[in-house]
Design a protein around this motif. Structure first.
Motif, PDB file in Angstrom:
ATOM      1  N   ASN A  87       0.832  -1.195   0.000  1.00 55.05           N
ATOM      2  CA  ASN A  87       0.000   0.000   0.000  1.00 55.05           C
ATOM      3  C   ASN A  87       0.869   1.248   0.000  1.00 55.05           C
ATOM      4  O   ASN A  87       1.709   1.431   0.883  1.00 55.05           O
ATOM      5  CB  ASN A  87      -0.908   0.015   1.228  1.00 55.05           C
ATOM      6  CG  ASN A  87      -2.079  -0.928   1.071  1.00 55.05           C
ATOM      7  OD1 ASN A  87      -2.210  -1.585   0.045  1.00 55.05           O
ATOM      8  ND2 ASN A  87      -2.928  -0.993   2.068  1.00 55.05           N
ATOM      9  N   SER A 173      -4.081  -2.633   4.802  1.00 51.83           N
ATOM     10  CA  SER A 173      -2.910  -3.509   4.720  1.00 51.83           C
ATOM     11  C   SER A 173      -2.955  -4.565   5.815  1.00 51.83           C
ATOM     12  O   SER A 173      -2.049  -5.390   5.917  1.00 51.83           O
ATOM     13  CB  SER A 173      -1.622  -2.691   4.866  1.00 51.83           C
ATOM     14  OG  SER A 173      -1.423  -2.334   6.217  1.00 51.83           O
ATOM     15  N   PRO A 175      -3.986  -7.811   7.751  1.00 49.14           N
ATOM     16  CA  PRO A 175      -4.577  -9.129   7.501  1.00 49.14           C
ATOM     17  C   PRO A 175      -5.816  -9.379   8.354  1.00 49.14           C
ATOM     18  O   PRO A 175      -6.739 -10.075   7.915  1.00 49.14           O
ATOM     19  CB  PRO A 175      -3.465 -10.108   7.884  1.00 49.14           C
ATOM     20  CG  PRO A 175      -2.212  -9.326   7.853  1.00 49.14           C
ATOM     21  CD  PRO A 175      -2.590  -7.912   8.181  1.00 49.14           C
ATOM     22  N   ASN A 225       2.209  -4.433   9.280  1.00 50.28           N
ATOM     23  CA  ASN A 225       1.923  -4.003   7.917  1.00 50.28           C
ATOM     24  C   ASN A 225       1.484  -2.544   7.881  1.00 50.28           C
ATOM     25  O   ASN A 225       1.827  -1.807   6.958  1.00 50.28           O
ATOM     26  CB  ASN A 225       0.795  -4.867   7.318  1.00 50.28           C
ATOM     27  CG  ASN A 225       1.304  -6.162   6.764  1.00 50.28           C
ATOM     28  OD1 ASN A 225       2.465  -6.504   6.963  1.00 50.28           O
ATOM     29  ND2 ASN A 225       0.456  -6.880   6.064  1.00 50.28           N
TER      30      ASN A 225
END
Ligand code: SF4
Ligand code: FES
Lengths: 252, 139
Positions: A87, A173, A175, A225
């Motif tokens: 991203n 981003s 999970p 992330n």
């Protein structure tokens, strides 16, 4: 008498351009059942950004390419997208920082409903944002000078999380967010952090209660992330850890 | 005269909810989480089987002995290596996650700590695997 500025600058051969291949994930809800990949060759300079490539494609090759952008300078947060699997803001990603010997993949951010090409429905994202009450709630009157005075140290406490531009690069981003759209997501927690640790605000407890939810801070699995994706360099996972601790203490 | 939009499939959705595309390219943090999940689920299923076979002793000690006897094979010996590998990673990475959550500098050093976890895992396995395999294959 010729003025130097009006003369066309002599073409400097040192400025070299490259042909860069972009593979863009297209989706037109009126025609396509599923998204499809389409490639474009664009002539680019090293100092150009991915956003310039999208503009060139839209203006010169395919006017139907759809994406959001507004400021083009990393301030408005409109153009978060997945560039080569990460991203990024298209307007802050320089061509020279990418490996142009391979095609560059561009697709919409993940986890939010895809509307068209690179545009997603941001409403679930903003809904979580609104839920944490991202505004000052003070139960006292401001001081004599009609200002709420704050020490430099108190201001510095939440400085990092004031920088958010609500681009959704972090939340999309994550999970956990991909599989559980109910999770508040990093951006909402960052903006809660901004007020929880503000000495002028009196509603930290309310926000900590909201984030103590099953879908709140405890969903964070520290994958980092979000921290890697944030275009403003906010230490998001750190901020979430601080909120987790504040929830346990019951106060900021 | 816009036949095109009207002639779509009867249940044409306005948005696609499919979340696929390329694999997200996360870094150390994401991969440590993926490994933590996989090893965690593997350990869970091991424990489930382990509780069941241990519970057999209440059914009949003979049945228990028969099942435990089938474990004494080289294949199970190699399986034990995998089990220990999973548990050791899960344990060390679990300490890393605790430090990220509770140590104020934890998230700053998360990448370093990930490589420390891998290092400790390698050291532990180097110490364990040869001894274990000698035991498994020497009788
Ligand atoms: S925290 Fe960073 S990545 Fe997340 S919405 Fe704000 S600016 Fe974007
Ligand atoms: S266009 Fe405004 S942030 Fe990129």
């Amino acid at each position: 008498m010729s003025t130097a500025t009006l003369d066309a600058p002599t073409q400097d051969d040192a400025v070299q351009s490259f042909t860069v291949t972009f593979i863009i994930r297209r989706f037109d809800p009126e025609v396509d059942d599923e998204p499809r990949w389409q490639d474009f060759d664009v002539e680019m300079f090293a100092t150009d950004r991915v956003l310039d490539a999208l503009h060139k494609i839209k203006w010169e090759q395919d006017g139907s390419l759809t994406f959001r952008r507004s400021c083009a300078h990393g301030i408005c947060g409109s153009d978060a997208m997945r560039i080569n699997g990460r991203n990024r803001l298209a307007c802050k990603t320089l061509i020279k920082d990418l490996d142009i010997s391979k095609p560059i993949y561009v697709e919409a951010i993940k986890g939010l409903p895809l509307e068209k090409d690179l545009v997603v429905d941001m409403e679930p994202f903003f809904e979580s944002y609104r839920e944490v009450q991202p505004f000052l709630i003070a139960r006292s009157e401001p001081g004599a000078g009609k200002e709420r005075v704050q020490s430099v140290a108190d201001r510095a406490r939440f400085d990092d999380t004031t920088k958010c531009i609500l681009c959704a690069a972090c939340t999309s981003s994550c999970p956990v967010f991909w599989t559980d759209g109910q999770y508040f997501g990093p951006a909402a927690i960052v903006n809660a952090h901004r007020f929880i640790f503000d000495s002028r605000d009196d509603a930290a407890k309310v926000r900590l209660d909201i984030l103590n939810d099953k879908e709140g801070v405890w969903r964070c699995r520290t994958t980092f992330n979000c921290t890697e994706a944030c275009p403003r360099g906010i230490q998001i996972t750190q901020a979430i850890a601080e909120v987790k601790q504040a929830v346990m203490r019951g106060k900021p | 005269m816009s036949v095109k939009t009207a002639g779509g499939s009867p249940t044409a959705p306005t948005t696609s909810k499919r979340i696929s595309g390329t694999l997200y390219r996360g870094r150390e943090g994401m991969w440590s989480w993926v490994l933590h999940r996989i090893t965690g689920v593997a350990i869970f299923f091991f424990l489930l089987v382990h509780i069941l076979d241990t519970a057999l002793v209440r059914v009949s000690p003979e049945a228990y002995n028969a099942v435990i006897g089938t474990y004494q094979t080289p294949i199970m010996g190699v399986g034990e290596v995998a089990l220990v590998a999973a548990i050791v990673f899960h344990a060390f990475n679990g300490l890393r996650i605790i430090l990220i959550d509770f140590w104020s500098k934890g998230s700053r050093y998360q990448k370093v700590m990930f490589y420390v976890v891998i290092g400790l895992w390698v050291v532990t396995m180097v110490g364990f695997v040869p001894r274990h395999l000698i035991n498994v294959f020497s009788h």
